[in-house]
Design an enzyme around this catalytic site. Structure first.
Site, PDB file in Angstrom:
ATOM      1  N   GLU A  80       0.772  -1.211  -0.054  1.00  0.00           N
ATOM      2  CA  GLU A  80      -0.161   0.020  -0.087  1.00  0.00           C
ATOM      3  C   GLU A  80       0.813   1.351   0.037  1.00  0.00           C
ATOM      4  OE1 GLU A  80      -3.572  -0.260   2.125  1.00  0.00           O
ATOM      5  OE2 GLU A  80      -3.855   1.988   2.522  1.00  0.00           O
TER       6      GLU A  80
ATOM      7  N   GLU B 297     -11.206   4.469   8.204  1.00  0.00           N
ATOM      8  CA  GLU B 297     -11.098   4.250   6.845  1.00  0.00           C
ATOM      9  C   GLU B 297     -11.502   2.693   6.638  1.00  0.00           C
ATOM     10  OE1 GLU B 297      -7.224   5.153   5.509  1.00  0.00           O
ATOM     11  OE2 GLU B 297      -7.684   7.252   5.398  1.00  0.00           O
TER      12      GLU B 297
ATOM     13  N   ASP C  79      -3.005  14.050   6.822  1.00  0.00           N
ATOM     14  CA  ASP C  79      -2.653  13.043   6.267  1.00  0.00           C
ATOM     15  C   ASP C  79      -1.101  13.242   5.368  1.00  0.00           C
ATOM     16  OD1 ASP C  79      -2.298  10.152   5.773  1.00  0.00           O
ATOM     17  OD2 ASP C  79      -4.284  10.259   4.278  1.00  0.00           O
TER      18      ASP C  79
ATOM     19  N   GLU D 234       3.888   9.107  -0.512  1.00  0.00           N
ATOM     20  CA  GLU D 234       2.593   8.896  -0.894  1.00  0.00           C
ATOM     21  C   GLU D 234       1.822  10.373  -1.500  1.00  0.00           C
ATOM     22  OE1 GLU D 234      -0.182   7.839   2.153  1.00  0.00           O
ATOM     23  OE2 GLU D 234      -1.933   8.188   0.487  1.00  0.00           O
TER      24      GLU D 234
END
Ligand code: GCU
Length: 661
Positions: free
Chosen positions: A143, A269, A348, A376
């Protein structure tokens, strides 16, 4: 079959000088057969031979150098002292881990230009826990991974080979002492890591780690009593659930005696958690902590808990508030083997966020800082973005939680509250790519995180220089060029993406490339709240009230647009496009200029890389060059989309008359 090759990152051990001597090893106070000690000695032998051509022998000769390793219990835990002299090197350490870190320090200093007999350092880790969090899934995917597939898992099997050992060496060399081996989103086969299906292999992995001073941890599925145990609930206060965990954790420790504990993502989430049963986060964490306590284990509970389907049209709703709202009132309720793991910012992992008000906001709870080395939101290891300056800013931030010891570094290291558990964790950026991190330069973040978590006082520049010397061993001029590239890169990325703390504006699923209005989980609202008059989120006392989650000094500073640091202006305030910034420019002009400059400066980075062609190994050079080509496309795309979006919204032209696409 040809074994797969992989690079040795910063442990490449280039030849530094031609020594004339041999080395004898003398150990006092430690058991020479101890695994950690043996690994330390074999690393010394390997590194010294490669860098100085000197060998380690057993033959005593008059002109041999002695490497003396001796125990010194007056040094701090995991601490060491190294001292070179004409006779050799003295390494004193509190424990075997200190020896291991001391050996890597010796090799680092040689790689950075000292002779073995000149090495010198007295060091001990600032943080008790220095951890890597893998977001690896059992099917081999990762991920938010940008460096290939997992090297831990292929087709739901655990893989253990020479690469595993190299990985452990790399981690030990930067002081990492804990590794979470699976994704926080525990799905599918990962739930079975705590069953017979995987115990033997996990034990093998754990044994390798142990030889490098690293404890193995796992992410845990809070719903395991249902998924593995066949119960119809995972309510943390249910008797059957507790007794199921008691049996399970006993089994885990029977099979994995050195096991560190669990990392838990709950109620976030889509993950299961105590909220389903009307329980608090503390109820969930404490239940597991009590069960694991007799074995010396810990529960690391993440504070990344928020409602991802919130309706953003309501201007009082604010995701940034969530962590503090859920966790602050429970300060002091967590048992002493629980650590709350808190992301550096309240949202985030954006390119710029304020420091989470939970850090230091909690004063009676163990805390750990979580950062993301995996890029990310910061360029997917395509774009160059050296993140250490960002981590430094977070660590140096004054929370004002008390007088004197109030920085985030103070809080998470345990200095503020005198607690023993705390530290830093990073979502790691590795994969099975030949060079481990996709972009060769992204290894600077991996290296840097470890070094910084071991010694929070190191500067971004010192870390960059060390990494460059060990990885590429460049002449001074070229080393300076690369160092400057790294140090400039974060601000450049910020300039062409989302400056002034606005964040996001990124493609909703992939998180690479612009999508100004993109929002991942809901159709409602945007992150930036732009209209034809202005942009930004009002998080003041008149808005969502988020700014009031800080201690007074910071709350006041953020609440007023005139005292709010400008790099965070749009995080805290909704500002008209005509607002004058400290430079005298209007906000709108700043948006244009920043995006034009960012794109131009990205071209500057790529041009600097070209200057290094002669001194960087060809494969490395080409890999990075290809990424710069992509970065330039990305920077152009961001510049054009963001500028044209805001031009259309505001209808204010660029003062410099540049073409807005
Ligand atoms: C981000 C990321 C997710 C991840 C989550 C987390 O939202 O996009 O992939 O699972 O953070 O930290 O748990």
């Amino acid at each position: 079959m040809e074994p797969k090759k992989w690079t040795q990152l910063w442990l490449d051990y280039h030849k530094m000088y031609e020594g004339q001597k041999s080395w004898i090893i003398a150990v006092t106070g430690f058991d020479k057969e101890n695994k950690v000690l043996r690994n330390a000695l074999s690393e010394f032998e390997k590194g010294i031979l490669a860098m100085t051509l000197e060998t380690v022998t057993e033959e005593v000769s008059a002109d041999a150098l002695t490497f003396t390793i001796s125990q010194n219990r007056t040094l701090p835990i995991e601490g060491y002292r190294i001292d070179g002299s004409h006779d050799g090197i003295l390494l004193e350490a509190f424990d075997e881990k200190g020896v291991l870190y001391g050996v890597f320090a010796i090799l680092r200093q040689i790689a950075c230009g000292k002779r073995a007999t000149e090495v010198e350092e007295n060091a001990a880790p600032t943080n008790p826990l220095r951890m890597m969090n893998h977001w690896d899934n059992m099917d081999g995917s990762i991920e938010r991974g940008y460096s290939g597939e997992s090297f831990f898992y292929v087709n739901e099997e655990i893989v253990i080979d020479d690469r595993t050992r190299d990985y452990a060496r790399f981690m030990a060399s930067i002081g990492i002492n804990g590794i979470v081996i699976n994704n926080v989103n525990v799905k599918g086969a990962a739930s079975y890591l705590i069953t017979d299906r995987y115990f033997d292999k996990v034990k093998e992995l754990s044994d390798i780690f142990e030889g490098y001073g690293i404890k193995l941890y796992m992410s845990l599925n809070f719903a395991s009593p249902i998924e593995l145990g066949g119960l119809d609930t995972c309510d943390p206060l249910d008797k059957d659930v507790i007794s199921w965990w008691e049996d399970k954790i006993k089994e885990v420790y029977d099979r994995l005696p050195g096991f560190g504990g669990f990392l838990v993502k709950a109620d976030s989430e889509g993950r299961p958690g105590p909220f389903t049963y009307g329980r608090t986060q503390a109820d969930g964490a404490n239940m597991l902590a009590d069960v694991i306590k007799p074995y010396g284990g810990i529960i690391i509970w993440r504070c990344f808990v928020y409602n991802c389907t919130q309706d953003w049209r309501d201007t009082k709703t604010d995701r940034a508030r969530a962590g503090y709202d859920y966790f602050k009132d429970l300060d002091g309720a967590y048992h002493d083997n629980v650590i709350l793991q808190i992301k550096n910012g309240p949202m985030d992992f954006q390119i710029r966020e304020p420091v989470s008000p939970l850090l230091g906001g909690l004063m009676h709870t163990n805390q750990m800082l979580e950062v993301q080395v995996a890029q990310e939101y910061t360029g997917h290891q395509i774009d160059l973005c050296y993140l250490i300056p960002m981590y430094k800013e977070v660590l140096d931030f004054h929370t004002h939680c008390n007088r004197g010891k109030d920085t985030v570094a103070d809080v998470v290291s345990g200095r503020t509250m005198g607690n023993k558990l705390g530290g830093m964790a990073a979502v790691i950026n590795t994969g099975n790519d030949e060079n481990w991190t996709g972009n060769d330069l992204a290894a600077a973040n991996l290296y840097g995180f470890g070094r910084l978590s071991f010694n929070t006082r190191l500067t971004s520049e010192e870390i960059a220089k060390e990494w460059i010397a060990q990885t590429f061993n460049l002449p001074e001029k070229e080393s300076d060029i690369l160092c400057s590239m790294l140090l400039r890169s974060r601000e450049i990325y910020e300039k062409y993406t989302s400056p002034l703390g606005i964040g996001w504006m990124v493609t909703p699923m992939g998180h690479y490339g612009p999508s100004v209005d993109g929002y991942e989980y809901s159709r409602w609202g945007t992150y930036h709240r732009a209209d034809h008059l202005g942009i930004g989120v009002d998080r003041t006392d008149k808005g969502t009230g988020y700014a009031q989650q800080y201690y007074e000094e910071n709350a006041k500073m953020y609440n007023d647009p005139n005292t709010c640091p400008e790099e965070l202006l749009l995080f805290f305030h909704h500002i008209p496009y005509t607002w004058k910034l400290k430079t005298g420019k209007t906000l709108m002009q700043h948006i244009y200029d920043s995006h034009f400059e960012g794109e131009e400066e990205a071209r500057g980075l790529a041009a600097d890389w070209d200057k290094l062609k002669e001194v960087i190994p060809a494969e490395s050079f080409d890999r990075v060059k290809k990424r710069f080509d992509l970065q330039l496309d990305n920077a152009r795309e961001w510049r054009d989309q963001v500028n044209s979006y805001f031009y259309r919204k505001s209808m204010i032209p660029d003062e410099k008359g540049r073409t807005i696409y």
